[in-house]
Design a protein around this motif. Structure first.
Motif, short mmCIF file in Angstrom:
data_model
loop_
_atom_site.label_atom_id
_atom_site.label_comp_id
_atom_site.label_asym_id
_atom_site.label_seq_id
_atom_site.Cartn_x
_atom_site.Cartn_y
_atom_site.Cartn_z
N THR A 81 38.84 48.64 51.35
CA THR A 81 37.51 48.27 51.86
C THR A 81 36.56 49.54 51.01
N GLY A 82 35.24 49.26 51.04
CA GLY A 82 34.35 50.10 50.12
C GLY A 82 33.19 49.45 49.81
N ILE A 83 32.11 50.01 49.12
CA ILE A 83 31.25 49.50 48.41
C ILE A 83 31.75 49.18 46.93
N TRP A 84 31.92 48.07 46.41
CA TRP A 84 32.34 47.53 45.05
C TRP A 84 31.14 47.13 44.40
N ASN A 85 31.15 47.62 43.28
CA ASN A 85 30.24 47.18 42.23
C ASN A 85 31.21 45.84 41.24
N ILE A 86 30.51 44.75 41.08
CA ILE A 86 31.06 43.55 40.67
C ILE A 86 30.30 43.11 39.59
N VAL A 87 30.90 42.87 38.47
CA VAL A 87 30.10 42.56 37.20
C VAL A 87 30.70 41.26 36.65
N PHE A 88 30.23 40.21 36.15
CA PHE A 88 30.56 39.10 35.48
C PHE A 88 29.77 38.70 34.38
N ILE A 89 30.50 38.49 33.63
CA ILE A 89 30.02 38.39 32.01
C ILE A 89 30.45 36.83 31.55
N ALA A 90 29.51 35.97 31.48
CA ALA A 90 29.87 34.71 31.39
C ALA A 90 29.39 34.43 29.76
N ASN A 91 30.33 34.02 29.04
CA ASN A 91 30.22 33.86 27.63
C ASN A 91 30.67 32.35 27.10
N GLY A 92 29.70 31.63 26.55
CA GLY A 92 30.09 30.21 26.45
C GLY A 92 29.14 29.63 25.33
N SER A 93 29.12 28.06 25.34
CA SER A 93 28.19 27.34 24.42
C SER A 93 28.06 25.98 25.05
N ASP A 94 27.15 25.22 24.36
CA ASP A 94 26.71 23.96 24.70
C ASP A 94 26.32 23.20 23.78
N GLY A 95 26.43 21.98 23.56
CA GLY A 95 26.11 21.02 22.55
C GLY A 95 24.64 20.52 22.92
N THR A 96 24.10 20.81 24.11
CA THR A 96 22.73 20.34 24.10
C THR A 96 21.71 21.55 24.82
N ALA A 97 20.64 21.15 24.57
CA ALA A 97 19.77 22.31 24.91
C ALA A 97 19.62 22.52 26.49
N MET A 137 26.26 44.71 44.05
CA MET A 137 27.26 45.86 44.92
C MET A 137 27.41 45.06 46.35
N PHE A 138 28.97 44.87 46.41
CA PHE A 138 29.37 44.27 47.84
C PHE A 138 29.99 45.04 48.54
N ASP A 139 29.56 45.21 49.94
CA ASP A 139 30.06 45.97 51.03
C ASP A 139 31.24 45.31 51.47
N VAL A 140 32.74 45.93 51.24
CA VAL A 140 33.78 45.31 51.67
C VAL A 140 34.20 45.93 52.93
N THR A 141 33.92 45.20 53.86
CA THR A 141 34.39 45.95 55.20
C THR A 141 35.57 45.35 55.62
N ASN A 142 36.11 44.30 55.28
CA ASN A 142 37.50 43.73 55.67
C ASN A 142 38.02 42.90 54.48
N THR A 143 39.12 43.43 54.03
CA THR A 143 39.75 42.85 52.66
C THR A 143 40.32 41.49 53.16
N THR A 144 40.50 40.89 54.22
CA THR A 144 41.07 39.54 54.47
C THR A 144 39.85 38.86 54.46
N THR A 145 38.73 39.12 54.97
CA THR A 145 37.34 38.06 54.95
C THR A 145 36.45 38.10 53.64
N HIS A 146 36.40 39.47 53.10
CA HIS A 146 35.44 39.58 51.98
C HIS A 146 36.20 39.27 50.78
N LYS A 147 35.58 38.36 49.98
CA LYS A 147 36.36 38.04 48.70
C LYS A 147 35.02 37.53 47.89
#
Length: 180
Positions: A81-97, A137-147
């Motif tokens: 449990t705890g206050i977790w900082n989550i970062v997601f970097i999405a890197n990609g491409s597409d053929g259309t605008a 920043m995600f407040d994880v108070t229960n590791t079973t339910t917070h995902k």
């Protein structure tokens, strides 16, 4: 080095070594991991989650701290449990605008219903690349339910996310900042 600290009992000063302050103040960040996808995810549609090919970064001197996150089909479980900082970097491409294209951080507090906690947007021309950066920043108070899990969003379906087993093209970083 010694420090003098008031023990709270009528102004009595006690001596302590500077090295012991860590015990009383806290030791800083105790958990951090970096995950990435090892292969491209092609033909992704708006709202699709990144469900496979996740690995802990393991090249070029990577160093994590603490107990590892776990994941199953792209759903990440926190080791504590705890206050977790989550970062997601999405890197990609597409053929259309695309007027909007990017990544989403989706979280649940009941192990069932996921909501978009953060979304990052880019805009691209046809046959172009994009990179977006989301943080939450995600407040994880229960590791079973917070995902947490990660998704794409886009104006036009059929985008591709980049992945590589030797570098972090599309990735997630988890850092425990402190107690809940």
């Amino acid at each position: 080095d010694l420090l003098l600290i008031d023990d709270g009992a009528g102004g009595t000063l006690r001596k302590t070594a500077a090295s012991r302050l860590k015990t009383f103040i806290g030791g800083g960040i105790t958990n951090a991991q970096h995950w990435r996808i090892t292969a491209a995810h092609d033909d992704m549609d708006n709202g699709d989650h990144v469900t496979n090919n996740w690995e802990v970064a393991d090249s070029y001197g990577y160093g994590g701290i603490g107990s590892a996150m776990t994941q199953s089909s792209g759903i990440f479980t926190f080791p504590s449990t705890g206050i977790w900082n989550i970062v997601f970097i999405a890197n990609g491409s597409d053929g259309t605008a695309q007027l909007y294209i990017g990544g989403r951080i989706t979280t649940t507090t009941d192990n069932s219903n996921y909501n978009v906690a953060n979304q990052a947007n880019a805009s691209i021309n046809s046959n172009s690349y994009f990179t977006t950066y989301s943080t939450y920043m995600f407040d994880v108070t229960n590791t079973t339910t917070h995902k947490v899990r990660f998704a794409v969003h886009c104006q036009n379906n059929g985008i591709a996310l980049s992945g590589n087993t030797n570098r972090s093209d599309t990735c997630a970083v988890f850092t425990r900042l402190g107690d809940t």
